[in-house]
Each structure stands twice: as C-alpha cells, then as structure tokens.
Write a protein that holds these residues in place. Structure first.
Motif, PDB file in Angstrom:
ATOM      1  N   SER A   1     -90.897 -81.727  18.043  1.00  0.00           N
ATOM      2  CA  SER A   1     -90.032 -80.819  17.279  1.00  0.00           C
ATOM      3  C   SER A   1     -90.792 -79.604  16.757  1.00  0.00           C
ATOM      4  CB  SER A   1     -89.410 -81.562  16.095  1.00  0.00           C
ATOM      5  OG  SER A   1     -90.403 -81.858  15.111  1.00  0.00           O
TER       6      SER A   1
ATOM      7  N   ARG B   1     -88.370 -85.956  18.708  1.00  0.00           N
ATOM      8  CA  ARG B   1     -86.944 -86.237  18.767  1.00  0.00           C
ATOM      9  C   ARG B   1     -86.559 -86.738  20.155  1.00  0.00           C
ATOM     10  NH1 ARG B   1     -84.601 -86.355  13.672  1.00  0.00           N
ATOM     11  NH2 ARG B   1     -85.461 -84.645  12.388  1.00  0.00           N
TER      12      ARG B   1
ATOM     13  N   TYR C   1     -89.178 -88.455  24.398  1.00  0.00           N
ATOM     14  CA  TYR C   1     -89.111 -87.791  23.095  1.00  0.00           C
ATOM     15  C   TYR C   1     -89.874 -86.471  23.174  1.00  0.00           C
ATOM     16  CZ  TYR C   1     -87.030 -91.619  20.377  1.00  0.00           C
ATOM     17  OH  TYR C   1     -86.168 -92.553  19.844  1.00  0.00           O
TER      18      TYR C   1
ATOM     19  N   CYS D   1     -85.684 -96.143  22.328  1.00  0.00           N
ATOM     20  CA  CYS D   1     -84.836 -95.518  21.303  1.00  0.00           C
ATOM     21  C   CYS D   1     -83.824 -96.536  20.801  1.00  0.00           C
ATOM     22  CB  CYS D   1     -84.125 -94.299  21.898  1.00  0.00           C
ATOM     23  SG  CYS D   1     -83.017 -93.486  20.732  1.00  0.00           S
TER      24      CYS D   1
ATOM     25  N   ASP E   1     -81.443 -87.243  19.649  1.00  0.00           N
ATOM     26  CA  ASP E   1     -82.140 -86.579  18.542  1.00  0.00           C
ATOM     27  C   ASP E   1     -82.718 -87.557  17.522  1.00  0.00           C
ATOM     28  OD1 ASP E   1     -82.923 -83.930  18.039  1.00  0.00           O
ATOM     29  OD2 ASP E   1     -81.663 -83.845  16.252  1.00  0.00           O
ATOM     30  N   ASN E   2     -82.767 -88.837  17.846  1.00  0.00           N
ATOM     31  CA  ASN E   2     -83.418 -89.813  16.976  1.00  0.00           C
ATOM     32  C   ASN E   2     -84.887 -89.434  16.797  1.00  0.00           C
ATOM     33  OD1 ASN E   2     -83.535 -92.197  15.431  1.00  0.00           O
ATOM     34  ND2 ASN E   2     -84.368 -93.345  17.163  1.00  0.00           N
ATOM     35  N   SER E   3     -85.452 -89.685  15.628  1.00  0.00           N
ATOM     36  CA  SER E   3     -86.814 -89.240  15.340  1.00  0.00           C
ATOM     37  C   SER E   3     -87.858 -90.338  15.564  1.00  0.00           C
ATOM     38  CB  SER E   3     -86.913 -88.726  13.906  1.00  0.00           C
ATOM     39  OG  SER E   3     -86.714 -89.777  12.988  1.00  0.00           O
TER      40      SER E   3
END
Length: 208
Positions: free
Chosen positions: A35, A54, A32, A23, A59-61
């Motif tokens: 979603s 995420r 991750y 990340c 919550d980074n994609s």
C-alpha cells in the motif's frame, strides 16, 4: 574493441514483489500488494512498525513487520519521521526486500517489468561498431539478462546466444551462462557488431 560505444543502463523495477498469503476474507491464497503506507504503534518506549499490504481482490490488510518491540532510542529520529510520514522511497525499499518477504511468507510473486534509463559514457554512435553496456540496478529484478537485452536492443534471444557462442558477446562476470540468469548490479556486456549488417540500428536502440 575499437569504435566502442559505452552506455550505462540504469534499471528500475516497476512492480514490487507480491507475497502470496491465505486471505481470511477470500478464503484462499491471494496476492497482496504494497500500500505504500506504514503503521507505527508506540507503547511507552517500545515501537512496532509495519508496512501495510492489501489483498488485490478484497483489500484485506496484512502487516509486514519492519520493527518489533524496538526501543524508541534505537531508531534514528530522521528514520522515525520517514516512517510516520509514509516516505515513498523508504516504503519502496522495504517493498522490494524479497529476502525478508520470503522469510515471512515463503511464496512471493515477482514481476520482470522494468524501466531503463540510458546514459552515454563514451564514444560516438556514428563510428561505433561495438557496445559496452554497464548495468546499474536500483533494486534486484527477476528479469533475465537475455530478455532485457532482446527487448532493449530489438534482437532475438537466439541471436544473442549465437553472438555469445561466437564470443562476440561477452558478459562480465559469469560469461555466457549469465544470459539466462537475472540481470545484476555491476554487470558489463560487451558486444562486437562489426560484422552485423544491422549494427547501426542495434547501436541506436542501445541508447546511442
């Protein structure tokens, strides 16, 4: 076996695999989570589709590629509509595609948590002294067969192994060695409980 209770166990994994990805926000490898949302990008006749993941911490994609530079005509309208509407069943099927995830990221975190729905196929629990369990898996699971049986039948894994060694527990296919492997679609487990003092409680726990 006489007095056999036949039961189908429908097994549904509860937590989708989580890819372990570096990340760029957290500055390290993080899990991750899916979603449940698709991203559909159309550029002329070409379509790209991703399933969005995420980071569990920030919550980074991250995008899991489903279609890349695919001609719109090659995607059935019903499927395209399901992608654009974030169909939950479709997202779930892709989220549990452990093989595809591993090809992209290598390391994937798996979870053994499952729900088990039990349906009687034949026999009467009142007179049963043996079990025949038929497994149906919605998706592959990492849950070992002995852990599944121990949890659902209320007996220890060591006792299951003893029953197998006495040939009172038989797994089709793969035999006793299947106990230490993940439960698989289509497995049948036969257990002779005639000499077990708690056979009524085990049969009740099995779904009888």
């Amino acid at each position: 076996m006489s007095g056999t209770l036949r039961i189908h166990w429908a097994i549904t994994p509860e937590i989708a695999p989580r890819p372990l990805i570096n990340c760029n926000r957290c500055g390290g490898v993080k899990a991750y989570r899916c979603s449940g949302k698709f991203r559909v990008n159309a550029n002329g006749k070409r379509i790209d589709v991703w399933l969005i993941y995420r980071c569990v911490d920030c919550d980074n994609s991250w995008n899991f590629g489903i279609f890349e530079r695919c001609n719109r005509r090659d995607i059935e309208p019903v499927l395209l509509q399901a992608l654009e509407s974030n169909d939950a069943g479709l997202a779930r099927r892709h989220a549990f595609d452990i093989v595809a995830l591993r090809k992209l990221v290598g390391c994937v975190e798996e979870f053994p948590d499952v729900a088990v729905h039990k349906r009687l196929l034949g026999g009467a629990s009142e007179s049963a002294v043996a079990l025949e369990l038929q497994l149906g898996l919605e998706m592959p699971t990492s849950l070992r067969l002995d852990r599944l049986l121990a949890s659902e039948l209320g007996i220890s894994r060591s006792r299951l192994q003893t029953l197998a060694e006495r040939r009172l527990l038989v797994v089709d296919p793969d035999g006793a060695k299947a106990l230490r492997k993940p439960a698989r679609q289509g497995m049948t487990i036969r257990i002779d409980l005639a000499g077990e003092p708690d056979h009524e409680a085990i049969i009740c726990a099995a779904g009888g």
